[in-house]
Design a protein around this motif. Structure first.
Motif, PDB file in Angstrom:
ATOM      1  N   VAL A 433       0.840  -1.085   0.102  1.00  0.00           N
ATOM      2  CA  VAL A 433      -0.147   0.151   0.070  1.00  0.00           C
ATOM      3  C   VAL A 433       0.970   1.121   0.021  1.00  0.00           C
ATOM      4  N   LEU A 434       0.642   2.250  -0.971  1.00  0.00           N
ATOM      5  CA  LEU A 434       1.284   3.551  -1.024  1.00  0.00           C
ATOM      6  C   LEU A 434       0.382   4.634  -0.862  1.00  0.00           C
ATOM      7  N   SER A 435       0.947   5.358   0.068  1.00  0.00           N
ATOM      8  CA  SER A 435       0.080   6.484   0.530  1.00  0.00           C
ATOM      9  C   SER A 435       0.364   8.018  -0.259  1.00  0.00           C
ATOM     10  N   ASP A 436      -0.494   9.015  -0.092  1.00  0.00           N
ATOM     11  CA  ASP A 436       0.077  10.163  -0.540  1.00  0.00           C
ATOM     12  C   ASP A 436       1.527  10.567  -0.128  1.00  0.00           C
ATOM     13  N   GLY A 437       1.790  10.363   1.274  1.00  0.00           N
ATOM     14  CA  GLY A 437       3.080  10.583   1.817  1.00  0.00           C
ATOM     15  C   GLY A 437       4.275   9.752   1.301  1.00  0.00           C
ATOM     16  N   ASP A 438       3.754   8.668   0.756  1.00  0.00           N
ATOM     17  CA  ASP A 438       4.810   7.991  -0.036  1.00  0.00           C
ATOM     18  C   ASP A 438       5.144   8.491  -1.368  1.00  0.00           C
ATOM     19  N   LEU A 439       4.053   8.602  -1.842  1.00  0.00           N
ATOM     20  CA  LEU A 439       4.245   9.545  -3.339  1.00  0.00           C
ATOM     21  C   LEU A 439       5.104  10.666  -3.071  1.00  0.00           C
ATOM     22  N   ARG A 440       4.810  11.161  -2.155  1.00  0.00           N
ATOM     23  CA  ARG A 440       5.644  12.589  -1.981  1.00  0.00           C
ATOM     24  C   ARG A 440       7.189  12.192  -1.912  1.00  0.00           C
ATOM     25  N   ALA A 441       7.386  11.194  -0.733  1.00  0.00           N
ATOM     26  CA  ALA A 441       8.685  10.891  -0.784  1.00  0.00           C
ATOM     27  C   ALA A 441       9.332  10.283  -2.024  1.00  0.00           C
ATOM     28  N   LEU A 442       8.718   9.617  -2.858  1.00  0.00           N
ATOM     29  CA  LEU A 442       9.354   9.263  -4.305  1.00  0.00           C
ATOM     30  C   LEU A 442       9.539  10.257  -4.962  1.00  0.00           C
ATOM     31  N   LEU A 443       8.758  11.344  -4.994  1.00  0.00           N
ATOM     32  CA  LEU A 443       8.893  12.582  -5.828  1.00  0.00           C
ATOM     33  C   LEU A 443      10.220  13.036  -5.353  1.00  0.00           C
ATOM     34  N   ASP A 444      10.302  13.063  -3.902  1.00  0.00           N
ATOM     35  CA  ASP A 444      11.650  13.836  -3.625  1.00  0.00           C
ATOM     36  C   ASP A 444      13.007  13.172  -3.938  1.00  0.00           C
ATOM     37  N   ILE A 445      12.566  11.845  -4.014  1.00  0.00           N
ATOM     38  CA  ILE A 445      13.955  10.983  -4.314  1.00  0.00           C
ATOM     39  C   ILE A 445      14.149  11.196  -5.777  1.00  0.00           C
ATOM     40  N   ARG A 446      13.176  11.390  -6.475  1.00  0.00           N
ATOM     41  CA  ARG A 446      13.228  11.506  -7.879  1.00  0.00           C
ATOM     42  C   ARG A 446      14.019  12.969  -8.148  1.00  0.00           C
ATOM     43  N   CYS A 447      13.525  14.064  -7.390  1.00  0.00           N
ATOM     44  CA  CYS A 447      14.221  15.227  -7.384  1.00  0.00           C
ATOM     45  C   CYS A 447      15.693  15.215  -7.259  1.00  0.00           C
ATOM     46  N   ARG A 448      16.374  14.391  -6.239  1.00  0.00           N
ATOM     47  CA  ARG A 448      17.446  14.281  -5.854  1.00  0.00           C
ATOM     48  C   ARG A 448      18.285  13.304  -6.891  1.00  0.00           C
ATOM     49  N   GLY A 449      17.697  12.733  -7.683  1.00  0.00           N
ATOM     50  CA  GLY A 449      18.437  11.747  -8.676  1.00  0.00           C
ATOM     51  C   GLY A 449      18.695  10.578  -8.086  1.00  0.00           C
ATOM     52  N   ALA A 450      18.037  10.189  -6.863  1.00  0.00           N
ATOM     53  CA  ALA A 450      18.431   8.779  -6.230  1.00  0.00           C
ATOM     54  C   ALA A 450      17.535   7.715  -6.908  1.00  0.00           C
ATOM     55  N   SER A 451      17.492   6.459  -6.228  1.00  0.00           N
ATOM     56  CA  SER A 451      17.113   5.392  -6.985  1.00  0.00           C
ATOM     57  C   SER A 451      15.849   5.255  -6.193  1.00  0.00           C
ATOM     58  N   THR A 452      14.381   5.328  -7.002  1.00  0.00           N
ATOM     59  CA  THR A 452      13.030   5.029  -6.397  1.00  0.00           C
ATOM     60  C   THR A 452      13.164   3.649  -6.276  1.00  0.00           C
ATOM     61  N   ALA A 453      13.834   2.757  -7.025  1.00  0.00           N
ATOM     62  CA  ALA A 453      13.745   1.300  -6.935  1.00  0.00           C
ATOM     63  C   ALA A 453      14.043   0.818  -5.699  1.00  0.00           C
ATOM     64  N   LYS A 454      15.085   1.449  -5.059  1.00  0.00           N
ATOM     65  CA  LYS A 454      15.749   1.044  -3.874  1.00  0.00           C
ATOM     66  C   LYS A 454      14.716   1.341  -2.594  1.00  0.00           C
ATOM     67  N   TRP A 455      13.951   2.752  -2.955  1.00  0.00           N
ATOM     68  CA  TRP A 455      13.016   2.860  -1.925  1.00  0.00           C
ATOM     69  C   TRP A 455      11.957   1.639  -1.865  1.00  0.00           C
ATOM     70  N   MET A 456      11.576   1.213  -3.051  1.00  0.00           N
ATOM     71  CA  MET A 456      10.497   0.311  -3.060  1.00  0.00           C
ATOM     72  C   MET A 456      10.966  -1.078  -2.656  1.00  0.00           C
ATOM     73  N   GLN A 457      12.175  -1.243  -3.028  1.00  0.00           N
ATOM     74  CA  GLN A 457      12.813  -2.333  -2.424  1.00  0.00           C
ATOM     75  C   GLN A 457      12.849  -2.557  -0.819  1.00  0.00           C
ATOM     76  N   GLN A 458      13.086  -1.259  -0.189  1.00  0.00           N
ATOM     77  CA  GLN A 458      12.818  -1.279   1.392  1.00  0.00           C
ATOM     78  C   GLN A 458      11.347  -1.660   1.886  1.00  0.00           C
ATOM     79  N   ARG A 459      10.679  -1.018   1.104  1.00  0.00           N
ATOM     80  CA  ARG A 459       9.286  -1.164   1.587  1.00  0.00           C
ATOM     81  C   ARG A 459       8.472  -2.599   1.119  1.00  0.00           C
ATOM     82  N   TYR A 460       9.055  -3.035   0.311  1.00  0.00           N
ATOM     83  CA  TYR A 460       8.848  -4.743  -0.079  1.00  0.00           C
ATOM     84  C   TYR A 460       9.548  -5.677   1.172  1.00  0.00           C
ATOM     85  N   ARG A 461      10.619  -5.052   1.553  1.00  0.00           N
ATOM     86  CA  ARG A 461      11.481  -5.757   2.474  1.00  0.00           C
ATOM     87  C   ARG A 461      10.701  -5.741   3.956  1.00  0.00           C
TER      88      ARG A 461
END
Length: 468
Positions: A433-461
């Motif tokens: 389950v992803l919330s609006d707060g999670d979407l904001r976190a992913l947008l911030d990661i994209r802005c920084r040029g970091a890996s959104t895949a790694k963020w999703m990996q942590q959520r899955y873990r």
């Protein structure tokens, strides 16, 4: 502002950001310095996309077979590859006007085959090999060949994207030179397509996942690698032999007589296919900065109310955000996907084309190239939403589904997701389950040029670690 006064570098479709869509956004009056790279079709994990590469090879090798039969007229009909100006790709800095290279390219292909007997005998495994065997064939013409043969696919893709994004189409737009895979002939037709407001020409949209600035198999790379090693083995100075147009003439005289050079290079490129990535920058000014776009999407997310009345707006916004944060790992997001009988509707389905380790793991562990997102514009996610998502998961869509909703999942919803996993037997079904707060976190990661895949990996873990 009149059409004549429009910035030629402006996006052709106003109100939609390049970052948020699956296709390359065409420009009003200039070509984008990109090309269709057939290798990205070849390496795709999507059977429908790989089939396009097979179609391309069949068409080209049919022309080679005509040359073998000494039927030059038939070969010329097959090898008729004019520039496809409708896709808006090329390397002209001043305009979108094509140079009408069809007959010139036909002659170059025929001349190459007539002077490369080994190639004529074996055919091509990648049409990009022609760059290594002809002084006159470069990346732009490889793209022309692909665009011609794939035009039917591009028509269908364009119509689907116009439906998704509400892009106006004109009825019965004339479009010529469309390859009929059944007959092997070129046909003309009329199609519902968007048109360029400047010249009224049809627009064909191209998926971002199949374009690069240079094809993965390309002459400059061949020259630096395989051919340089060939020269060193013979103690031959590279500078005089390989410089400029005359140098390429000398190079292709070697490759035509020793096709093994080409074969070794192509095999090496195939072996490193995981490094072949689609373009993520297009050599022209973006319509906005990445961080500006992330901020804009967060602002729209804040302004979109929850509830049934805004459900469609929220789903459309979530699609834009997912395109923005996950492309090119997840591609071709399709909303409102229904089953054949129309009884089930999935909110958004993406194709998982990624070489990233986490997304590759998801594709293998959960048994599908597809990834489903269910979008619920509610602050009170109920058990029914998880049950519905679980029923959609299975052999066709895989066994990982993601629900996007306004608030974080409650403890009871987390326990329900665990129950679904435990009750689904060997074909374990995982629901995140992803919330609006999670979407904001992913947008911030994209802005920084970091890996959104790694963020999703942590959520899955975290989900897997919570299982009992």
């Amino acid at each position: 502002m009149s059409d004549a006064d429009r910035d030629p570098r402006a996006p052709l479709i106003a109100g939609i950001s390049q970052y948020d869509v699956d296709f390359v956004m065409p420009r009003v009056g200039v070509d984008i310095p990109l090309g269709i790279d057939p290798f990205l079709l070849y390496k795709s994990r999507d059977p429908a996309i790989r089939a396009l590469h097979e179609l391309l090879l069949r068409a080209f090798n049919a022309g080679i077979e005509s040359v073998r039969r000494d039927d030059r007229d038939a070969a010329r009909r097959v090898f008729n590859f004019p520039e496809v100006a409708e896709i808006g790709f090329g390397y002209s800095k001043s305009s979108k006007r094509g140079s009408g290279v069809g007959t010139v390219l036909t002659g170059l292909i025929l001349e190459t085959l007539e002077n490369a007997p080994d190639l004529l005998e074996r055919g091509v495994r990648h049409i990009e090999e022609m760059q290594l065997l002809s002084a006159g064939i470069g990346p732009d013409r490889i793209s022309d060949i692909a665009a011609n043969v794939l035009k039917s696919f591009l028509i269908e893709y364009t119509q689907r994207q116009c439906s998704v994004w509400g892009i106006p189409m004109m009825k019965g737009v004339p479009l010529g030179h469309i390859y009929d895979s059944g007959t092997g002939e070129w046909e003309d037709g009329h199609y519902d397509l968007p048109v360029n407001p400047i010249d009224g020409r049809a627009i064909l949209l191209v998926p971002r996942r199949i374009v690069r600035a240079l094809p993965w198999i390309n002459y400059d790379d061949f020259l630096r690698g395989e051919f340089a090693a060939y020269l060193r083995a013979r103690r031959t100075a590279a500078a005089a032999l390989t410089k400029g147009v005359k140098g390429k003439v000398a190079v292709v005289s070697v490759t035509r007589s020793d096709i093994a050079l080409v074969e070794r290079y192509v095999q090496a490129k195939e072996a490193t296919s995981d490094q072949a990535k689609p373009a993520d920058a297009y050599g022209i000014d973006s319509d906005r900065d990445v961080c500006d776009q992330a901020a804009s999407l967060k602002h729209r997310l804040n302004d979109t109310p929850s509830g049934r009345e805004a459900a469609t707006d929220y789903q459309r916004l979530v699609l834009e955000i997912l395109n923005f944060v996950f492309n090119p790992d997840l591609v071709d997001g399709q909303p409102e996907v229904r089953t054949v009988d129309g009884t089930e509707r999935r909110d958004i389905i993406f194709t998982n084309e990624s070489d990233e380790s986490f997304w590759a793991y998801v594709r293998l562990e959960h048994s599908s190239i597809f990834l489903m997102f269910e979008v619920k514009n509610t602050t009170d996610l109920g058990i029914d939403a998880l049950n519905q998502t679980a029923t959609y998961l299975g052999d066709r869509l895989g066994r990982l589904g993601i629900i996007v909703t306004r608030e974080a999942a409650s403890d009871s919803m987390k326990r329900k997701a665990i129950s679904i996993w435990n009750d689904s037997g060997q074909g374990r079904k995982a629901i995140l389950v992803l919330s609006d707060g999670d979407l904001r976190a992913l947008l911030d990661i994209r802005c920084r040029g970091a890996s959104t895949a790694k963020w999703m990996q942590q959520r899955y873990r975290e989900f897997r670690m919570s299982l009992q």
